[in-house]
Design a protein around this motif. Structure first.
Motif, short mmCIF file in Angstrom:
data_model
loop_
_atom_site.label_atom_id
_atom_site.label_comp_id
_atom_site.label_asym_id
_atom_site.label_seq_id
_atom_site.Cartn_x
_atom_site.Cartn_y
_atom_site.Cartn_z
N ALA A 110 -3.20 5.63 -3.97
CA ALA A 110 -2.96 4.12 -3.69
C ALA A 110 -1.62 3.81 -3.35
O ALA A 110 -0.42 4.29 -4.01
CB ALA A 110 -3.54 3.35 -5.01
N PRO A 111 -1.48 3.18 -2.32
CA PRO A 111 -0.06 2.63 -2.03
C PRO A 111 0.90 2.06 -2.77
O PRO A 111 2.16 2.00 -2.98
CB PRO A 111 -0.22 2.29 -0.60
CG PRO A 111 -1.58 1.79 -0.64
CD PRO A 111 -2.39 2.49 -1.62
N ILE A 112 0.19 1.14 -3.68
CA ILE A 112 0.89 0.12 -4.75
C ILE A 112 -0.04 0.34 -6.03
O ILE A 112 -0.94 0.77 -5.84
CB ILE A 112 0.75 -1.22 -4.15
CG1 ILE A 112 -0.58 -1.85 -3.78
CG2 ILE A 112 1.52 -1.48 -2.85
CD1 ILE A 112 -0.99 -3.08 -3.46
N PRO A 113 0.73 -0.15 -7.08
CA PRO A 113 0.13 -0.02 -8.17
C PRO A 113 -1.11 -0.79 -8.31
O PRO A 113 -1.14 -2.07 -7.78
CB PRO A 113 1.23 -0.66 -9.17
CG PRO A 113 2.55 -0.30 -8.48
CD PRO A 113 2.17 -0.70 -7.17
N THR A 114 -2.37 -0.31 -8.94
CA THR A 114 -3.57 -0.84 -8.75
C THR A 114 -4.29 -0.76 -10.22
O THR A 114 -4.27 0.21 -10.69
CB THR A 114 -4.47 -0.20 -7.57
OG1 THR A 114 -4.01 -0.29 -6.46
CG2 THR A 114 -5.90 -1.05 -7.63
N TYR A 115 -4.73 -1.94 -10.66
CA TYR A 115 -5.17 -2.06 -12.03
C TYR A 115 -6.81 -2.40 -11.84
O TYR A 115 -6.82 -3.52 -11.14
CB TYR A 115 -4.48 -3.09 -12.87
CG TYR A 115 -3.01 -2.71 -12.83
CD1 TYR A 115 -2.64 -1.87 -13.96
CD2 TYR A 115 -1.97 -3.40 -11.98
CE1 TYR A 115 -1.27 -1.62 -13.90
CE2 TYR A 115 -0.86 -2.93 -12.03
CZ TYR A 115 -0.29 -2.08 -13.23
OH TYR A 115 1.20 -1.59 -13.14
N VAL A 116 -7.57 -1.75 -12.50
CA VAL A 116 -9.15 -2.06 -12.40
C VAL A 116 -9.64 -2.28 -13.78
O VAL A 116 -9.09 -1.80 -14.82
CB VAL A 116 -9.57 -0.74 -11.79
CG1 VAL A 116 -9.07 -0.48 -10.27
CG2 VAL A 116 -9.52 0.30 -12.67
N LEU A 117 -10.98 -2.71 -13.71
CA LEU A 117 -11.54 -3.00 -14.81
C LEU A 117 -12.63 -1.96 -14.97
O LEU A 117 -12.73 -1.22 -14.13
CB LEU A 117 -12.42 -4.31 -14.94
CG LEU A 117 -11.71 -5.82 -14.82
CD1 LEU A 117 -12.64 -6.97 -14.62
CD2 LEU A 117 -10.69 -5.93 -15.93
#
Length: 475
Positions: A1-8
């Motif tokens: 992923a190109p940027i920090p990504t946060y998921v449930l």
């Protein structure tokens, strides 16, 4: 992923294997699973509360579901903090139940049947500034709602609920939402609690329980009746039968009977003192009648068929019909180049009377009307406050509380809680004053009373003109 990504986490059993650590973990470079529940705090001070999964429907709950215990523990961890005001963002998969209440249309999603009650409880407690959910795979941006009770609690920030569709959906529904946010902890308190123009009531506020109220006998200072009613025992015109049998129904239209008056009531349909010639429209739960001694020939009252003391005592079906009459009168008076002013005085009266008085559009603006009420209130040391748009009177006035209430056909509202004595003719005095109708002699209805033939003629004329706008003739 190109940027920090946060998921449930997982929403169904098939995807559980993608989330190896229930407490949260890095799934790939720049992709982080937040965990089952908790709070993520950014270095800027931004607080993001989150809850993974769907609401459990069985015990023990499956691994992809959350329970009452999860919600309680998340709430406790945050509410225990001193001076807790809310979180910046709340992330859940399910929509909260009833989020569409008091709001703009949710489209095909019925929020009274779908969504999670636990998520609704969580949102009500955590007061997020933004709440995102996406499980219903539909885009919906709700009008912002307030997190305080108007005139009863200190103003707080509003919440915006935003539902997003599934990524890459063929219907091209919105699945991305880009926005800029300053952490609550860094904001000026006055700026934080500013209320937008389109703010609504809180959809999760529990509706008050309707309970029969005992009515006190008429006081010696009770204002004499200024309106009379139609005798429903005589079947005339478009009147509806009072029982379901004559309509062919097995149940009456009105499910809940209002409390009965403890003594003679000039405003109840069964009263032997009624004068039916003043009635101009009859609905199922409410009707219109010309005011006796009105400020003008088209001064009308909206009144419930049953015995209710005030607007906040009304059942939902009666309140719905009151709203329909207000909309019909607005359209009717606007067709004649007028705007209406409505007021209610829940003080020294047994039966609800909504006074509706039209004023020429070229005579005054809504600001002129508000200024006239506020100015006279200040002169008499009456605290008259404006209620924000989309507010619910039941959130400001509790059952049994004496109050005076003004509403313009623009939706603008003024409210005064009566704590001592209150001038019975205050509403009429303001409207009859030089600032508005310039007919101060008409402030007392007794000075305006006409003979019965003249009253009957005025009622016939109003009934004829109002007929194209009268929903009761079509329903």
């Amino acid at each position: 992923a190109p940027i920090p990504t946060y998921v449930l986490g997982a929403n169904n059993p098939d995807t559980l294997s993608y989330f190896p650590d229930v407490s949260g973990c890095e799934l790939a470079e720049n992709i982080t699973y937040l965990g089952r529940r908790g709070v993520y705090s950014g270095c800027s001070g931004l607080q993001i509360a989150y809850l993974s999964g769907t609401e459990a429907q069985q015990q023990p709950e499956p691994a992809h579901c959350f329970s009452t215990k999860d919600v309680t523990e998340l709430k406790t961890s945050l509410l225990a903090a001193p001076n807790f005001r809310g979180v910046d963002i709340l992330l859940t998969s399910p929509w909260p139940r009833d989020v569409g209440t008091f709001a703009n249309s949710t489209g095909e999603i019925d929020t009274k049947k779908c969504g999670s009650k636990l998520v609704a409880d969580l949102a009500a407690s955590l007061k997020p500034r933004y709440h995102f959910a996406a499980l219903e795979k539909a885009y919906y941006e709700r009008l912002p709602y307030r997190n305080h009770m108007v005139l009863q609690e200190t103003p707080q920030h509003v919440t915006r609920f935003i539902a997003l569709a599934d990524v890459g959906n063929t219907s091209k529904k919105k699945y991305l939402y880009a926005f800029s946010i300053v952490p609550m902890s860094s904001m000026d308190p006055a700026e934080l609690v500013k209320q937008p123009q389109d703010v609504t009531e809180n959809p999760y506020r529990k509706l008050r329980k309707e309970a029969p109220k005992s009515k006190a006998p008429l006081s010696a200072e009770e204002e004499p009746a200024c309106q009379f009613f139609f005798d429903l025992n005589k079947h005339q015109g478009k009147k509806r039968p009072s029982d379901g049998k004559e309509r062919g129904d097995s149940q009456p239209k009105q499910a809940k009977k209002p409390p009965q008056p403890t003594g003679p009531c000039w405003f109840c349909l069964a009263s032997p003192e009624v004068e039916k010639h003043l009635v101009v429209s009859i609905g199922t739960h409410c009707y219109l009648a010309l005011a006796k001694g009105g400020l003008s020939p088209d001064h009308v009252l909206i009144l419930p068929v049953g015995h209710y003391q005030s607007v906040v005592d009304l059942s939902s079906e009666v309140l719905e019909e009151v709203t329909k009459y207000k909309a019909a009168l607005k359209e009717f008076f606007r067709s004649k180049g007028k705007r209406y002013v409505l007021f209610e005085r829940n003080y020294r009266s047994q039966h609800l009377q909504l006074q509706v008085i039209p004023l020429p559009l070229d005579l005054c603006t809504s600001e002129d009307i508000k200024e006239a009420f506020v100015t006279q209130a200040q002169e008499q040391q009456i605290e008259l406050l404006e209620i924000p748009e989309h507010s619910d009177l039941a959130q400001v006035a509790q059952p049994g509380m004496p109050y005076f209430y003004v509403e313009l056909d623009t939706g603008e509202k003024l409210f005064h809680r009566i704590r001592g004595r209150f001038p019975l003719q205050f509403g009429r005095c303001v409207l009859a004053s030089e600032a508005l109708l310039a007919q101060p002699q008409r402030a007392d209805w007794r000075q305006c009373a006409a003979q019965r033939p003249e009253e009957a003629a005025q009622a016939r004329a109003f009934r004829r003109d109002f007929e194209p706008f009268d929903f009761s003739l079509r329903d």
